[in-house]
Design an enzyme around this catalytic site. Structure first.
Site, PDB file in Angstrom:
ATOM      1  N   CYS A   1      -7.659  44.459 -36.293  1.00 40.42           N
ATOM      2  CA  CYS A   1      -8.070  44.304 -37.691  1.00 40.42           C
ATOM      3  C   CYS A   1      -7.946  42.865 -38.186  1.00 40.42           C
ATOM      4  O   CYS A   1      -8.349  42.565 -39.306  1.00 40.42           O
ATOM      5  CB  CYS A   1      -7.267  45.243 -38.589  1.00 40.42           C
ATOM      6  SG  CYS A   1      -5.489  44.984 -38.491  1.00 40.42           S
ATOM      7  N   ASP A   2      -7.420  41.981 -37.372  1.00 41.89           N
ATOM      8  CA  ASP A   2      -7.213  40.596 -37.791  1.00 41.89           C
ATOM      9  C   ASP A   2      -8.445  39.735 -37.524  1.00 41.89           C
ATOM     10  O   ASP A   2      -9.060  39.822 -36.457  1.00 41.89           O
ATOM     11  CB  ASP A   2      -6.006  39.993 -37.070  1.00 41.89           C
ATOM     12  CG  ASP A   2      -5.604  38.659 -37.660  1.00 41.89           C
ATOM     13  OD1 ASP A   2      -4.720  38.649 -38.530  1.00 41.89           O
ATOM     14  OD2 ASP A   2      -6.198  37.624 -37.264  1.00 41.89           O
TER      15      ASP A   2
END
Length: 158
Positions: free
Chosen positions: A110-111
């Site tokens: 998700c980064d």
């Protein structure tokens, strides 16, 4: 407040911080908003041993572009030294790796920075990808789950 005086990306972040999803995490003592100084927001996330870890999120172009998070020293208002990052095994070692990207990001799908060059993650870890509709809460939920998993090793008294 999410009013018209803010640029669209900041306005969207503020709306997400006022949402039921974010407030529910606060009410459950999973996380709390510590500061917002656009484009950065600092959130404290509670681990299973009660330790609160700070994370500084860079949120430019929110929520269209994924955010990136860096462990943050809440007292010093500076990056958290690598020896004080969350410790553990398996997923914890991988996600919280101060040797990766010069300790400026977490190694999670998700980064914003971690997803670069990891196209395979889109198929291997679809549940961990950035979701613009859930926004920051998605990322917070992933960190909270890790810090409350069996892979996390609680801090030991010095």
């Amino acid at each position: 407040m999410a009013d018209e005086t803010f640029p669209p990306d900041e306005r969207m972040l503020r709306l997400h911080l006022e949402s039921g999803r974010f407030r529910s995490g606060v009410a459950a003592r999973r996380w709390r908003l510590l500061s917002l100084n656009w484009p950065y927001v600092v959130i404290g996330i509670t681990a299973r041993d009660g330790t609160e870890f700070g994370f500084r999120f860079q949120c430019a172009d929110y929520p269209r572009t994924a955010v990136t998070a860096q462990p943050w020293d809440l007292a010093a208002e500076a990056p958290l030294p690598g020896d004080r990052w969350p410790k553990g095994r398996n997923r914890i070692q991988k996600a919280f790796n101060p040797g990766w990207k010069k300790a400026t990001a977490l190694y999670l799908p998700c980064d914003r920075h971690a997803i670069e060059g990891h196209d395979n993650w889109r198929h291997e870890h679809p549940a961990l990808l950035w979701d613009p509709e859930k926004g920051l809460c998605k990322y917070l939920g992933i960190i909270h789950e890790l810090l409350n998993s069996g892979d996390y090793e609680a801090r030991h008294a010095a």
